[in-house]
Design an enzyme around this catalytic site. Structure first.
Site, PDB file in Angstrom:
ATOM      1  N   GLY A 114       0.836  -1.197   0.000  1.00  0.00           N
ATOM      2  CA  GLY A 114       0.000   0.000   0.000  1.00  0.00           C
ATOM      3  C   GLY A 114       0.866   1.240   0.000  1.00  0.00           C
ATOM      4  O   GLY A 114       2.018   1.224   0.433  1.00  0.00           O
ATOM      5  N   GLY A 169       0.531   5.792   0.162  1.00  0.00           N
ATOM      6  CA  GLY A 169      -0.279   6.991   0.278  1.00  0.00           C
ATOM      7  C   GLY A 169       0.565   8.232   0.107  1.00  0.00           C
ATOM      8  O   GLY A 169       1.730   8.155  -0.310  1.00  0.00           O
ATOM      9  N   PHE A 220       1.847  10.174   2.332  1.00  0.00           N
ATOM     10  CA  PHE A 220       2.961  10.378   3.255  1.00  0.00           C
ATOM     11  C   PHE A 220       3.476   9.082   3.868  1.00  0.00           C
ATOM     12  O   PHE A 220       4.221   9.096   4.816  1.00  0.00           O
ATOM     13  CB  PHE A 220       2.561  11.338   4.383  1.00  0.00           C
ATOM     14  CG  PHE A 220       1.427  10.834   5.243  1.00  0.00           C
ATOM     15  CD1 PHE A 220       1.663  10.029   6.334  1.00  0.00           C
ATOM     16  CD2 PHE A 220       0.116  11.183   4.940  1.00  0.00           C
ATOM     17  CE1 PHE A 220       0.625   9.576   7.122  1.00  0.00           C
ATOM     18  CE2 PHE A 220      -0.936  10.731   5.729  1.00  0.00           C
ATOM     19  CZ  PHE A 220      -0.677   9.924   6.816  1.00  0.00           C
ATOM     20  N   VAL A 268       3.281   1.194   2.933  1.00  0.00           N
ATOM     21  CA  VAL A 268       2.959   0.076   3.803  1.00  0.00           C
ATOM     22  C   VAL A 268       3.634  -1.178   3.250  1.00  0.00           C
ATOM     23  O   VAL A 268       3.449  -1.522   2.080  1.00  0.00           O
ATOM     24  CB  VAL A 268       1.435  -0.143   3.894  1.00  0.00           C
ATOM     25  CG1 VAL A 268       1.134  -1.298   4.858  1.00  0.00           C
ATOM     26  CG2 VAL A 268       0.734   1.128   4.352  1.00  0.00           C
ATOM     27  N   LYS A 302       3.648   0.390   8.412  1.00  0.00           N
ATOM     28  CA  LYS A 302       3.387   1.694   7.790  1.00  0.00           C
ATOM     29  C   LYS A 302       4.544   2.621   8.126  1.00  0.00           C
ATOM     30  O   LYS A 302       4.725   3.021   9.263  1.00  0.00           O
ATOM     31  CB  LYS A 302       2.074   2.280   8.295  1.00  0.00           C
ATOM     32  CG  LYS A 302       1.680   3.595   7.616  1.00  0.00           C
ATOM     33  CD  LYS A 302       0.499   4.251   8.288  1.00  0.00           C
ATOM     34  CE  LYS A 302      -0.769   3.469   8.114  1.00  0.00           C
ATOM     35  NZ  LYS A 302      -1.952   4.232   8.646  1.00  0.00           N
ATOM     36  N   ASP A 319     -12.555   9.334   7.949  1.00  0.00           N
ATOM     37  CA  ASP A 319     -12.104   8.857   6.636  1.00  0.00           C
ATOM     38  C   ASP A 319     -12.597   7.431   6.383  1.00  0.00           C
ATOM     39  O   ASP A 319     -11.836   6.566   5.949  1.00  0.00           O
ATOM     40  CB  ASP A 319     -10.584   8.932   6.537  1.00  0.00           C
ATOM     41  CG  ASP A 319     -10.091   8.954   5.079  1.00  0.00           C
ATOM     42  OD1 ASP A 319     -10.915   9.245   4.179  1.00  0.00           O
ATOM     43  OD2 ASP A 319      -8.899   8.690   4.849  1.00  0.00           O
TER      44      ASP A 319
END
Length: 364
Positions: A42, A44, A46, A49, A63, A159
């Site tokens: 994963g 994102g 910032f 993962v 993470k 979220d």
């Protein structure tokens, strides 16, 4: 704080009583095979993962915060502090952390089936049956109910989306990514923000205009998730999934258009009507008209239980499970057409209902 090569030490205990382990950078690097790009599961704005493995063989998700991230440290701290204090089977478990000045990471349990978005979009080999989708909806609602109604003070996730609902090997759903969460201490349950944050397509429209954050903002996002479970449509396409769904349910025999066609009719028609009813009530434009997540969870559970009974052939004639009423929800202005002419008491009731983680963390 230890040196990079120091031995890991025990951390703080969360509400569950489980020891939160502190990892050194060397340990995190070993877990992820020196942050091997092949281990990335994963990514994102910032963080990345990584899939990793502890010395005892336990698989984990790591993470790691990007050094260039501006908002990252604050969101990491928010998530770590929150997950130290709460524990629930439908929330992703935090196992440990690394808080070295330029290298911060959170270590979570690894969930083998990925996120719900991937499973619905066909990005992996898993195809979710109707019964599995109902069970996932119940699990996610139960986790959100815990955050809203069983934490003191309550927590607003901010979220909720299919990408933040992870599935284990048994397809049990767990809510993840608490970096934007807010703890409510105000008596009226409202938090005024300067900017609306979250993910486009899932944001509560009333929150976007008023900047008043409440539990009902999460309810709207969860309603979008339910519509994705039903339709498997992208949230943002030529038309927002909410606008599209609200229009389609006004039509006779709408299920042919709204239910994921890949299911090829393999779903209980009554439960589809019920699930759509719940989803549409959650995405009401006026927050006051949306139900509390506790009621949403109760109705989803009743819907799932009835469907599983029917699929197993154990439901007695007319033995439909009762569904709790939305006492705090005003009747929707949307005209709803059931796609079936079921005479069961459950269908009649639903037709009437429709109408009528520590303070010192990351301080270095």
């Amino acid at each position: 704080m230890e040196s990079k090569k120091g031995k890991s030490e025990s951390g703080s205990k969360g509400i569950s009583g489980k020891l939160m382990r502190h990892f050194t950078l060397d340990e995190v690097a070993r877990i992820t095979e020196n942050f091997d790009v092949e281990k990335i599961i994963g990514e994102g704005n910032f963080r990345k993962v990584f899939r990793g493995k502890l010395d005892d063989g336990t698989e984990v998700a790591v993470k790691k915060l990007s050094r260039s991230a501006k908002e990252g440290p604050r969101q990491f701290e928010t998530e770590a502090k929150l997950l130290l204090k709460i524990h629930h089977k439908n929330l992703v478990a935090l196992l440990g952390y690394c808080d070295e000045p330029e290298n911060k990471a959170l270590i979570y349990e690894y969930l083998a089936k990925g996120n719900l978005h991937e499973n619905l979009s066909g990005k992996n080999a898993n195809f979710l049956t109707w019964d599995q989708r109902l069970c996932i909806a119940v699990d996610a609602a139960k986790g959100l109910d815990y955050l809203h109604n069983n934490c003191n003070p309550p927590n607003i996730h901010r979220d909720i989306k299919t990408a933040n609902i992870l599935l284990d090997e048994h397809l049990q759903a767990k809510i993840s990514d608490f970096g934007l969460s807010r703890i409510f201490s105000s008596t009226n349950g409202t938090f005024i923000t300067t900017d609306s944050v979250g993910t486009r397509g899932y944001l509560d429209p009333e929150y976007c205009t008023s900047r008043s954050l409440t539990k009902k903002s999460d309810i709207y996002s969860f309603g979008v998730v339910l519509l994705e479970l039903i339709t498997a449509r992208p949230v943002q396409g030529n038309e927002h999934v909410v606008d599209w769904a609200v229009r389609e349910v006004k039509k006779q025999n709408y299920q042919r258009q709204i239910v994921d066609p890949r299911l090829d009719g393999q779903y209980d028609s009554d439960s589809a009507d019920k699930l759509v009813t719940i989803a549409i009530s959650c995405v009401e434009k006026a927050a006051a008209k949306r139900p509390d997540i506790h009621k949403v969870h109760a109705d989803l559970k009743a819907c799932r239980d009835l469907t599983l009974e029917r699929s197993q052939g154990t439901a007695s004639k007319g033995g439909a499970s009762s569904i709790s009423s939305y006492n705090d929800v005003q009747p929707s202005s949307i005209e709803y057409h059931s796609s079936t002419q079921s005479t069961s008491s459950s269908s009649s009731a639903w037709s009437n209902l429709w109408r009528g983680f520590t303070e010192a963390f990351f301080s270095s």
